[in-house]
Design a protein around this motif. Structure first.
Motif, PDB file in Angstrom:
ATOM      1  N   GLU A 159       0.833  -1.205   0.000  1.00  0.00           N
ATOM      2  CA  GLU A 159       0.000   0.000   0.000  1.00  0.00           C
ATOM      3  C   GLU A 159       0.869   1.257   0.000  1.00  0.00           C
ATOM      4  OE1 GLU A 159      -3.347   0.225  -0.320  1.00  0.00           O
ATOM      5  OE2 GLU A 159      -3.188  -1.922  -0.714  1.00  0.00           O
ATOM      6  N   ALA A 160       1.985   1.215   0.712  1.00  0.00           N
ATOM      7  CA  ALA A 160       2.897   2.369   0.737  1.00  0.00           C
ATOM      8  C   ALA A 160       3.479   2.625  -0.642  1.00  0.00           C
ATOM      9  CB  ALA A 160       4.021   2.116   1.743  1.00  0.00           C
ATOM     10  N   VAL A 161       3.839   1.570  -1.338  1.00  0.00           N
ATOM     11  CA  VAL A 161       4.390   1.715  -2.691  1.00  0.00           C
ATOM     12  C   VAL A 161       3.327   2.282  -3.634  1.00  0.00           C
ATOM     13  CG1 VAL A 161       5.279   0.461  -4.697  1.00  0.00           C
ATOM     14  CG2 VAL A 161       6.168  -0.039  -2.402  1.00  0.00           C
ATOM     15  N   LYS A 162       2.065   1.894  -3.418  1.00  0.00           N
ATOM     16  CA  LYS A 162       0.979   2.446  -4.233  1.00  0.00           C
ATOM     17  C   LYS A 162       0.901   3.964  -4.068  1.00  0.00           C
ATOM     18  CE  LYS A 162      -2.175  -1.511  -4.499  1.00  0.00           C
ATOM     19  NZ  LYS A 162      -3.519  -2.030  -4.109  1.00  0.00           N
ATOM     20  N   VAL A 163       1.105   4.430  -2.826  1.00  0.00           N
ATOM     21  CA  VAL A 163       1.090   5.877  -2.569  1.00  0.00           C
ATOM     22  C   VAL A 163       2.189   6.567  -3.381  1.00  0.00           C
ATOM     23  CG1 VAL A 163       1.466   7.668  -0.834  1.00  0.00           C
ATOM     24  CG2 VAL A 163       0.099   5.640  -0.264  1.00  0.00           C
ATOM     25  N   LEU A 164       3.383   6.001  -3.353  1.00  0.00           N
ATOM     26  CA  LEU A 164       4.504   6.585  -4.086  1.00  0.00           C
ATOM     27  C   LEU A 164       4.295   6.485  -5.588  1.00  0.00           C
ATOM     28  CD1 LEU A 164       7.468   5.270  -1.901  1.00  0.00           C
ATOM     29  CD2 LEU A 164       6.412   7.540  -1.865  1.00  0.00           C
ATOM     30  N   ARG A 165       3.651   5.406  -6.038  1.00  0.00           N
ATOM     31  CA  ARG A 165       3.350   5.283  -7.472  1.00  0.00           C
ATOM     32  C   ARG A 165       2.352   6.345  -7.899  1.00  0.00           C
ATOM     33  NH1 ARG A 165       1.295  -0.471  -9.030  1.00  0.00           N
ATOM     34  NH2 ARG A 165       1.163   0.571 -11.058  1.00  0.00           N
ATOM     35  N   SER A 166       1.366   6.642  -7.048  1.00  0.00           N
ATOM     36  CA  SER A 166       0.350   7.642  -7.392  1.00  0.00           C
ATOM     37  C   SER A 166       0.966   9.025  -7.545  1.00  0.00           C
ATOM     38  CB  SER A 166      -0.748   7.674  -6.325  1.00  0.00           C
ATOM     39  OG  SER A 166      -0.282   8.244  -5.112  1.00  0.00           O
ATOM     40  N   GLN A 167       2.133   9.238  -6.926  1.00  0.00           N
ATOM     41  CA  GLN A 167       2.856  10.511  -7.023  1.00  0.00           C
ATOM     42  C   GLN A 167       3.947  10.451  -8.089  1.00  0.00           C
ATOM     43  OE1 GLN A 167       4.244  10.590  -2.967  1.00  0.00           O
ATOM     44  NE2 GLN A 167       2.379  11.593  -2.209  1.00  0.00           N
ATOM     45  N   THR A 183       4.803  13.898  -9.554  1.00  0.00           N
ATOM     46  CA  THR A 183       3.586  14.654  -9.855  1.00  0.00           C
ATOM     47  C   THR A 183       2.899  15.226  -8.622  1.00  0.00           C
ATOM     48  OG1 THR A 183       2.324  12.576  -9.835  1.00  0.00           O
ATOM     49  CG2 THR A 183       3.126  13.362 -11.970  1.00  0.00           C
ATOM     50  N   ALA A 184       3.520  15.108  -7.456  1.00  0.00           N
ATOM     51  CA  ALA A 184       2.965  15.672  -6.224  1.00  0.00           C
ATOM     52  C   ALA A 184       3.899  16.768  -5.711  1.00  0.00           C
ATOM     53  CB  ALA A 184       2.777  14.584  -5.167  1.00  0.00           C
ATOM     54  N   LEU A 185       3.324  17.862  -5.259  1.00  0.00           N
ATOM     55  CA  LEU A 185       4.114  19.029  -4.875  1.00  0.00           C
ATOM     56  C   LEU A 185       4.963  18.788  -3.630  1.00  0.00           C
ATOM     57  CD1 LEU A 185       4.803  21.977  -5.425  1.00  0.00           C
ATOM     58  CD2 LEU A 185       2.806  22.619  -4.069  1.00  0.00           C
ATOM     59  N   PRO A 207       6.365  16.051  -2.157  1.00  0.00           N
ATOM     60  CA  PRO A 207       7.628  15.325  -2.353  1.00  0.00           C
ATOM     61  C   PRO A 207       8.659  16.129  -3.139  1.00  0.00           C
ATOM     62  CG  PRO A 207       5.785  13.875  -2.770  1.00  0.00           C
ATOM     63  CD  PRO A 207       5.217  15.265  -2.622  1.00  0.00           C
ATOM     64  N   MET A 208       8.194  16.871  -4.149  1.00  0.00           N
ATOM     65  CA  MET A 208       9.122  17.680  -4.948  1.00  0.00           C
ATOM     66  C   MET A 208       9.790  18.752  -4.101  1.00  0.00           C
ATOM     67  SD  MET A 208       7.134  18.166  -8.573  1.00  0.00           S
ATOM     68  CE  MET A 208       8.482  19.136  -9.248  1.00  0.00           C
ATOM     69  N   ILE A 209       9.015  19.394  -3.245  1.00  0.00           N
ATOM     70  CA  ILE A 209       9.560  20.439  -2.383  1.00  0.00           C
ATOM     71  C   ILE A 209      10.555  19.843  -1.392  1.00  0.00           C
ATOM     72  CG2 ILE A 209       8.979  22.044  -0.525  1.00  0.00           C
ATOM     73  CD1 ILE A 209       6.443  22.730  -2.059  1.00  0.00           C
ATOM     74  N   ARG A 210      10.209  18.689  -0.829  1.00  0.00           N
ATOM     75  CA  ARG A 210      11.127  18.040   0.104  1.00  0.00           C
ATOM     76  C   ARG A 210      12.442  17.674  -0.581  1.00  0.00           C
ATOM     77  NH1 ARG A 210       8.215  13.272   3.178  1.00  0.00           N
ATOM     78  NH2 ARG A 210      10.391  12.954   3.802  1.00  0.00           N
ATOM     79  N   ALA A 211      12.353  17.199  -1.816  1.00  0.00           N
ATOM     80  CA  ALA A 211      13.568  16.844  -2.552  1.00  0.00           C
ATOM     81  C   ALA A 211      14.367  18.089  -2.909  1.00  0.00           C
ATOM     82  CB  ALA A 211      13.208  16.074  -3.817  1.00  0.00           C
ATOM     83  N   ALA A 212      13.674  19.137  -3.360  1.00  0.00           N
ATOM     84  CA  ALA A 212      14.352  20.358  -3.789  1.00  0.00           C
ATOM     85  C   ALA A 212      15.069  21.040  -2.638  1.00  0.00           C
ATOM     86  CB  ALA A 212      13.342  21.319  -4.413  1.00  0.00           C
TER      87      ALA A 212
END
Length: 234
Positions: free
Chosen positions: A45-53, A73-75, A77-82
Motif C-alpha cells: 500500500e505504501a508503494v501504491k502511494v509513491l506510485r500515485s505521485q 507529480t505531487a508538490l 515530495p518535490m519540495i522536500r527533494a528540492a
C-alpha cells in the motif's frame, strides 16, 4: 496517519536522502517489510502511494524503480527533494519563475484593493528590512522580506493567492537565506521593495505590475551573479 502512509513517508525520505537514487530499484517487499517491521501488505500500500505521485514506477518482472524528482507529480515530495539540492542547481531559478507568475499578478490586484493598513504594514516591514540590513542580521532580513510579500499577496483581495505559496514556505526561506546573506543583494532588495511600495501607494495596477516584475528580474539577476555563479558547484 495510516501506517501505509507513514511507511511511504519513510521510503520517500530514504529516496530524498540518496539511499535509493533515481533509476535504482527499491528493495523487495519482504525486505522493506522486515526493515520497517510491518506486513508486506502495508509495504504494498505504501508503494501504491509513491506510485500515485510518480515517485516510483513498476517494471514488470524487474521490480519498483525510483523516478527522477522532475517526473514526480505531487508538490510536497518535490519540495522536500528540492530543499536538499545545492544552490547551484536549477531549483532557485525555477522558484523565482513560479514567484513571477503569482506575485506580479498579486501586485496588480493589490494596487486597487490594498487598504491603508496594508500600506502601513508594508512600510513597517520595509523599515525592518533596512534595520536588519544595517545590523547585518540575515535571519531578520529574511523574515521581514517574506512578511512584505505576504502583505502584498493578502492585499490582492483574493484568498487563494496567499495559499498558492504556502507549500513553498521552506524553500522560500532557504532561498532567501542564501541570497540575503550577500550585502549587495540586500541593498538591491530594499530598493526594489521601495519601488513596489511606491507603486502600490499610487493605486496604479500597471505601475504595481511593472515594479514587481522589475523586482523579480533583479532577484533572478542577483541570484545568478552573486550566488550561483560563485557557488563551488556552478
Amino acid at each position: 496517519m495510516p501506517l501505509s502512509d507513514e511507511i511511504a513517508e519513510r521510503v520517500l525520505s530514504s529516496i530524498i536522502e540518496g539511499q535509493y537514487p533515481p533509476g535504482t530499484a527499491l528493495p523487495a517487499e519482504g525486505v522493506l517489510a522486515e526493515e520497517h517491521a510491518v506486513s508486506r501488505l502495508t509495504v504494498r500500500e505504501a508503494v501504491k502511494v509513491l506510485r500515485s505521485q510518480n515517485v516510483v514506477r513498476i517494471q514488470r518482472g524487474r521490480g519498483t524503480y525510483v523516478n527522477a524528482p522532475d517526473q514526480w507529480t505531487a508538490l510536497e515530495p518535490m519540495i522536500r527533494a528540492a530543499a536538499g539540492l545545492p544552490v547551484g542547481g536549477a531549483i532557485p531559478e525555477k522558484l523565482i519563475e513560479a514567484r513571477q507568475m503569482i506575485e506580479i499578478g498579486a501586485a496588480r490586484l493589490a494596487a486597487t484593493r490594498r487598504t491603508e493598513g496594508d500600506l502601513a504594514d508594508l512600510a513597517e516591514t520595509l523599515d525592518e528590512m533596512r534595520a536588519a540590513a544595517e545590523a547585518g542580521d540575515t535571519e531578520q532580513f529574511v523574515q521581514a522580506d517574506m512578511a512584505f510579500h505576504d502583505v502584498v499577496m493578502r492585499a490582492s483581495g483574493n484568498a487563494f493567492v496567499p495559499l498558492l505559496f504556502e507549500p513553498f514556505g521552506r524553500l522560500l526561506i532557504e532561498a532567501r537565506r542564501q541570497t540575503s546573506a550577500v550585502p549587495q543583494i540586500r541593498t538591491n532588495a530594499i530598493r526594489q521593495h521601495e519601488n513596489v511600495l511606491t507603486a502600490l501607494r499610487s493605486g496604479d495596477p500597471e505601475k504595481a505590475r511593472l515594479a514587481m516584475d522589475e523586482h523579480m528580474v533583479q532577484t533572478a539577476d542577483d541570484l545568478r551573479t552573486h550566488v550561483i555563479d560563485r557557488s563551488p558547484d556552478a
